[in-house]
Design a protein around this motif. Sequence first.
Motif, PDB file in Angstrom:
ATOM      1  N   ASN A  91       0.820  -1.204   0.000  1.00 62.33           N
ATOM      2  CA  ASN A  91       0.000   0.000   0.000  1.00 62.33           C
ATOM      3  C   ASN A  91       0.857   1.258   0.000  1.00 62.33           C
ATOM      4  O   ASN A  91       1.921   1.307   0.624  1.00 62.33           O
ATOM      5  CB  ASN A  91      -0.938   0.005   1.206  1.00 62.33           C
ATOM      6  N   GLN A  92       0.388   2.276  -0.688  1.00 61.52           N
ATOM      7  CA  GLN A  92       1.117   3.531  -0.740  1.00 61.52           C
ATOM      8  C   GLN A  92       0.987   4.294   0.577  1.00 61.52           C
ATOM      9  O   GLN A  92       1.886   5.009   0.981  1.00 61.52           O
ATOM     10  CB  GLN A  92       0.578   4.384  -1.890  1.00 61.52           C
ATOM     11  N   GLY A  93      -0.144   4.106   1.251  1.00 59.59           N
ATOM     12  CA  GLY A  93      -0.351   4.748   2.538  1.00 59.59           C
ATOM     13  C   GLY A  93       0.114   3.871   3.678  1.00 59.59           C
ATOM     14  O   GLY A  93       0.423   2.693   3.502  1.00 59.59           O
ATOM     15  N   LEU A  94       0.197   4.448   4.863  1.00 58.49           N
ATOM     16  CA  LEU A  94       0.633   3.697   6.041  1.00 58.49           C
ATOM     17  C   LEU A  94      -0.592   3.286   6.849  1.00 58.49           C
ATOM     18  O   LEU A  94      -0.987   3.962   7.782  1.00 58.49           O
ATOM     19  CB  LEU A  94       1.566   4.569   6.892  1.00 58.49           C
ATOM     20  N   ASN A  95      -1.195   2.163   6.486  1.00 60.46           N
ATOM     21  CA  ASN A  95      -2.432   1.804   7.178  1.00 60.46           C
ATOM     22  C   ASN A  95      -2.653   0.297   7.297  1.00 60.46           C
ATOM     23  O   ASN A  95      -3.785  -0.142   7.503  1.00 60.46           O
ATOM     24  CB  ASN A  95      -3.639   2.446   6.478  1.00 60.46           C
ATOM     25  N   ALA A  96      -1.592  -0.502   7.174  1.00 61.34           N
ATOM     26  CA  ALA A  96      -1.775  -1.950   7.063  1.00 61.34           C
ATOM     27  C   ALA A  96      -1.978  -2.667   8.397  1.00 61.34           C
ATOM     28  O   ALA A  96      -2.514  -3.771   8.410  1.00 61.34           O
ATOM     29  CB  ALA A  96      -0.594  -2.575   6.329  1.00 61.34           C
ATOM     30  N   PHE A  97      -1.566  -2.076   9.510  1.00 60.07           N
ATOM     31  CA  PHE A  97      -1.749  -2.729  10.809  1.00 60.07           C
ATOM     32  C   PHE A  97      -3.147  -2.400  11.329  1.00 60.07           C
ATOM     33  O   PHE A  97      -3.315  -1.713  12.336  1.00 60.07           O
ATOM     34  CB  PHE A  97      -0.666  -2.298  11.790  1.00 60.07           C
ATOM     35  N   ALA A  98      -4.148  -2.920  10.627  1.00 60.84           N
ATOM     36  CA  ALA A  98      -5.545  -2.639  10.962  1.00 60.84           C
ATOM     37  C   ALA A  98      -6.411  -3.774  10.444  1.00 60.84           C
ATOM     38  O   ALA A  98      -6.032  -4.490   9.511  1.00 60.84           O
ATOM     39  CB  ALA A  98      -5.985  -1.314  10.352  1.00 60.84           C
ATOM     40  N   GLN A 105      -7.340   0.794  -6.312  1.00 59.84           N
ATOM     41  CA  GLN A 105      -7.546  -0.389  -7.138  1.00 59.84           C
ATOM     42  C   GLN A 105      -6.344  -0.720  -8.022  1.00 59.84           C
ATOM     43  O   GLN A 105      -6.110  -1.882  -8.352  1.00 59.84           O
ATOM     44  CB  GLN A 105      -8.796  -0.223  -8.012  1.00 59.84           C
ATOM     45  N   ASP A 106      -5.561   0.296  -8.403  1.00 60.31           N
ATOM     46  CA  ASP A 106      -4.435   0.034  -9.296  1.00 60.31           C
ATOM     47  C   ASP A 106      -3.202  -0.490  -8.559  1.00 60.31           C
ATOM     48  O   ASP A 106      -2.150  -0.697  -9.169  1.00 60.31           O
ATOM     49  CB  ASP A 106      -4.062   1.280 -10.108  1.00 60.31           C
ATOM     50  N   LEU A 107      -3.314  -0.725  -7.246  1.00 59.55           N
ATOM     51  CA  LEU A 107      -2.210  -1.297  -6.478  1.00 59.55           C
ATOM     52  C   LEU A 107      -2.437  -2.781  -6.178  1.00 59.55           C
ATOM     53  O   LEU A 107      -1.565  -3.430  -5.589  1.00 59.55           O
ATOM     54  CB  LEU A 107      -2.027  -0.547  -5.154  1.00 59.55           C
TER      55      LEU A 107
END
Length: 315
Positions: A91-98, A105-107
């Motif tokens: 992910n381009q943003g920092l939000n995966a620990f959730a 969609q393009d990622l």
Amino acid sequence: MKALLLEEYGGPEQLRMKEVSQPEPGDDEVLVENYSTSVNPVDWKVRAGVFKDVLPFSLPLIIGHDVAGVICDVGHKVTAWKKGDRILAKNQGLNAFAEFVTVKQDLLARVPDAVTFHEAACMGTAGVAAYKSLFHFGHLQKDQKVLVHGGAGGVGSLVVQLAKIHGAWVASTASTGNISLLMDLGVDVAIDYLNHDFAKDSEGYDLVIDLVGGDVQTRSLNVLKPGGTLVSVHPFSEKGIQRNVRLEVLKAVPDPHVLQKLMEHIVNGELKAVISQVLPFEEKALQQANEKIETGHGRGKMVVEIKKEVETLTS
């Protein structure tokens, strides 16, 4: 939903498990029920404030990049993905620990049924870095000689395997306890850096992948062939042109096409995720993992299980 928040820059104790509102997908985003993520060196750097002047985020923020789970909602401009799709993303943003994560969609890359979410989560950041180090920056060709520093780590273990898949001759450095892992991964020569100086036996390498930095980076210049390439995770203090070698600093931006190739390699039995530990989605465990990754001496990947994946039994 539960999420691991960074509320103030500092030590691992600044990472706190909190209840936050579940996000809603934008027009070109999907909402993912997150099953697995993994711990990366960038996580501790974010926590310590290394990037605070360059990241376009404000505190508090949810750390983490690797998302592996199931789409549970889509934005109204999303056409290629639907609810129930198994996906992976760096992910381009920092939000995966959730527990739930929104992703552009393009990622997205598709996770085949034969690949577990734990395996997929190991490929997001580390897999993209490994692939790009060899092919985008290193321009690896079949039968070339490659030296990988840190071949037992999360990125390094994938670099070693990908180089072998593509027909390279591979040497790698690791500590004494990880030499057997290197051999299992298929290296041609395993170098115990605690007892042997890699620079003393120059093999005339075409490509060196430096995942360690420091004096290892500098001494690696001496083992390259003229015209060879050194790809490093750290900036260089000297010019490669002085030694007739090419110097490249590894950057790994999200790339779903690379992730899809990695999924194919796993399905074909050519690539495996080296998982050192599966962690519960709990505050103390994640604080300890974030502190451990800062030492730079990890073996494989630490995976975080956010939701248990139920295996499908077939008769």
